[in-house]
Design an enzyme around this catalytic site. Structure first.
Site, PDB file in Angstrom:
ATOM      1  N   TRP A  93     -16.772   5.455   0.870  1.00 20.58           N
ATOM      2  CA  TRP A  93     -16.665   4.395  -0.136  1.00 20.58           C
ATOM      3  C   TRP A  93     -17.741   3.342   0.126  1.00 20.58           C
ATOM      4  CZ3 TRP A  93     -12.162   0.333  -0.388  1.00 20.58           C
ATOM      5  CH2 TRP A  93     -12.148  -0.294  -1.643  1.00 20.58           C
ATOM      6  N   THR A 101     -22.145   2.346  -0.591  1.00 22.32           N
ATOM      7  CA  THR A 101     -22.962   1.993  -1.751  1.00 22.32           C
ATOM      8  C   THR A 101     -22.980   3.099  -2.802  1.00 22.32           C
ATOM      9  OG1 THR A 101     -24.370   0.565  -0.402  1.00 22.32           O
ATOM     10  CG2 THR A 101     -25.267   1.320  -2.502  1.00 22.32           C
ATOM     11  N   CYS A 156     -19.537   3.753  -4.371  1.00 24.37           N
ATOM     12  CA  CYS A 156     -19.237   2.781  -5.426  1.00 24.37           C
ATOM     13  C   CYS A 156     -19.961   3.130  -6.723  1.00 24.37           C
ATOM     14  CB  CYS A 156     -19.625   1.378  -4.955  1.00 24.37           C
ATOM     15  SG  CYS A 156     -18.505   0.669  -3.720  1.00 24.37           S
ATOM     16  N   ALA A 202     -11.502   8.308   0.466  1.00 25.92           N
ATOM     17  CA  ALA A 202     -11.298   8.152   1.907  1.00 25.92           C
ATOM     18  C   ALA A 202     -12.444   7.374   2.531  1.00 25.92           C
ATOM     19  CB  ALA A 202     -11.178   9.522   2.581  1.00 25.92           C
ATOM     20  N   ARG A 260     -15.623  -4.417  -1.896  1.00 26.05           N
ATOM     21  CA  ARG A 260     -16.639  -3.562  -2.501  1.00 26.05           C
ATOM     22  C   ARG A 260     -16.944  -4.065  -3.904  1.00 26.05           C
ATOM     23  NH1 ARG A 260     -14.724  -1.257   1.893  1.00 26.05           N
ATOM     24  NH2 ARG A 260     -15.436   0.850   2.442  1.00 26.05           N
ATOM     25  N   LYS A 306     -36.441  15.491   2.484  1.00 25.88           N
ATOM     26  CA  LYS A 306     -36.456  15.782   1.041  1.00 25.88           C
ATOM     27  C   LYS A 306     -37.460  16.879   0.700  1.00 25.88           C
ATOM     28  CE  LYS A 306     -35.072  11.015   0.135  1.00 25.88           C
ATOM     29  NZ  LYS A 306     -35.529   9.660  -0.268  1.00 25.88           N
ATOM     30  N   GLY A 341     -30.406   3.823  -4.527  1.00 23.17           N
ATOM     31  CA  GLY A 341     -29.628   2.757  -5.135  1.00 23.17           C
ATOM     32  C   GLY A 341     -28.274   3.241  -5.608  1.00 23.17           C
TER      33      GLY A 341
END
Length: 442
Positions: free
Chosen positions: A11, A13, A16, A43, A51, A205, A302
């Site tokens: 939970w 960034t 959210c 969880a 948050r 990546k 982000g």
């Protein structure tokens, strides 16, 4: 199908962002799927810190096992990062017949081959669009949009933190430490920026995207990596004088039966489309034999961009559940039995152009000695700038070369740096110009 139930582990960034996208775009999601996505459980070890996106108390738990062991949860979203316990959570979720979505590029770079094999064995699927380039649909483009192409080149900026730092060094003349501090103050860089500024995040990546583009296993340990800690504002200034911009690039190429997989600071012409990518943005140039050159651009990290990519993966899996199919499109684009162990070209064998900055004493004959050693190793000089002003007791001599082999460059610089006329190690930056930004596959 009445709904698909989702369990979220993490939970933070990105977590959210996922919750907000699921809530704010619920009607759009339902209109596209034909049924809703239900966030059944969240969880996290820390349930007390406020948050930006709240969750009903009855849905919260500190125990991830409540998600893994719930037979009604069909999709587990792993957003805790790191290697463990994320790896164990994903393996268990797959063993229990669940499907997984993750944004964990480090885990996939190190253990992706194992995880995908495990998913196939247990009839599950793993969505991981958010692991590379955040909200930019790079992996979906490689997997589906460019499926009819032989992709020979991935060439781009895959780390917003590094790009922000280099942008500030270029535009404001900041030293690396000052640009990094500013990035941290603005939230673009972590307190420990190692993964970003040392190129490791970009290499994670590239390893994932390269496997999808070229049809090989993920081989992070064979990606050549250099970061940007040693970049000096003086080199940024000289690069500008020569008509170049400095970027931290991921470069993947399939050429002559081998792959180049490398991450390092790179000079590109100021006219190149990637040179205009500023701040924390990402951009990736791809070349396919049918489509030609394309570029994808946007926010690579982000809360909301990454949350968008995670939700897209959840929706893809939900469609498969509704249709009764699994992995209709292979996760790494190629069927597992058709992947090839294409050899990675050693960095010493790579051929490209170079920028050198020598710190030499101000006396006659210096330039001829340096150029003589370069000539002995078949390195041809394309341009030279010699400044009369001293920097830390030495005069900077800057050279650009024509294409040369890395092995010859390293041999030359070892000899040059031993000369009594040279003060300190030579600064080297590789160059990729518009004429060699992609190489056709054989």
């Amino acid at each position: 199908m009445e709904s698909v139930r989702v369990g979220l582990i993490g939970w933070g960034t990105v977590g959210c962002g996922v919750i907000r996208v699921l809530e704010e775009n619920a009607s759009v999601i339902r209109a596209r799927l034909g049924f809703p996505l239900e966030l059944a459980r969240v969880a996290d070890l820390d349930l007390e810190t406020p948050r930006p996106v709240p969750v009903a108390r009855e849905k919260l738990t500190q125990n991830a096992r409540e998600i893994l062991e719930d037979p009604g949860i069909q999709i587990v979203v792993e957003l805790i990062g790191g290697l463990e316990p994320a790896r164990s959570f994903i393996l268990e979720a797959l063993e229990r017949g669940k499907h997984v979505v993750t944004a964990n590029k480090a885990l996939l770079a190190h253990h992706g081959n194992e995880l995908f094999e495990h998913a196939e064995r247990h009839g599950g699927s793993i969505g991981f669009e958010a692991s590379v380039a955040g909200g930019i649909p790079l992996l979906k483009s490689l997997r589906e949009g460019l499926a009819g192409n032989k992709v020979d080149t991935i060439f781009g900026i895959l780390n917003g933190t590094g790009n922000y730092i280099l942008t500030r060094m270029t535009e404001e003349g900041l030293a690396f430490a000052d640009a990094l501090r500013e990035a941290q103050e603005k939230g673009y860089a972590e307190a420990d920026p190692t993964l970003d500024v040392d190129g490791i995040d970009t290499a994670h990546k590239l390893a994932i995207a390269g496997a999808m583009a070229f049809g090989t296993p993920i081989r992070f340990d064979q990606v050549y990596v250099e970061g940007i800690r040693q970049i000096d504002p003086l080199d940024v200034q000289f690069a500008t004088e020569f008509g170049y911009q400095l970027k931290l690039l991921a470069i993947g190429r399939h050429v002559n039966g081998q792959l180049e997989m490398r991450v390092h600071p790179t000079l590109i012409p100021s006219s190149h489309v990637l040179a205009s990518v500023r701040g924390a943005y990402n951009a990736v140039h791809l070349h396919g034999n049918a489509v030609g050159s394309i570029m994808l651009y946007g926010l690579g990290a982000g809360m909301m961009p990454t949350g968008s990519a995670v939700v897209a993966d959840i929706m893809d899996i939900a469609r498969d559940l509704a249709s009764g199919v699994v992995n209709r499109v292979p996760p790494l684009s190629f069927l597992p039995e058709n992947t090839q162990d294409i050899p990675i070209r050693p960095m010493e064998d790579v051929t490209t152009k170079y920028y050198f900055r020598f710190s030499a004493v101000d006396r006659p004959g210096v330039l001829s000695k340096i150029s003589g050693i370069l000539g002995e190793n078949a390195i041809s000089i394309a341009a030279v700038i010699q400044k009369g002003r001293e920097v830390e007791g030495a005069v900077p001599i800057v050279m650009l070369t024509h294409e040369a082999q890395e092995r010859a460059v390293r041999k030359s610089l070892e000899a040059i740096d031993r000369l009594d006329i040279v003060r300190g190690p030579t600064r080297i930056i590789r160059i990729e110009d518009s004429e060699n930004s992609h190489v056709e596959r054989e």
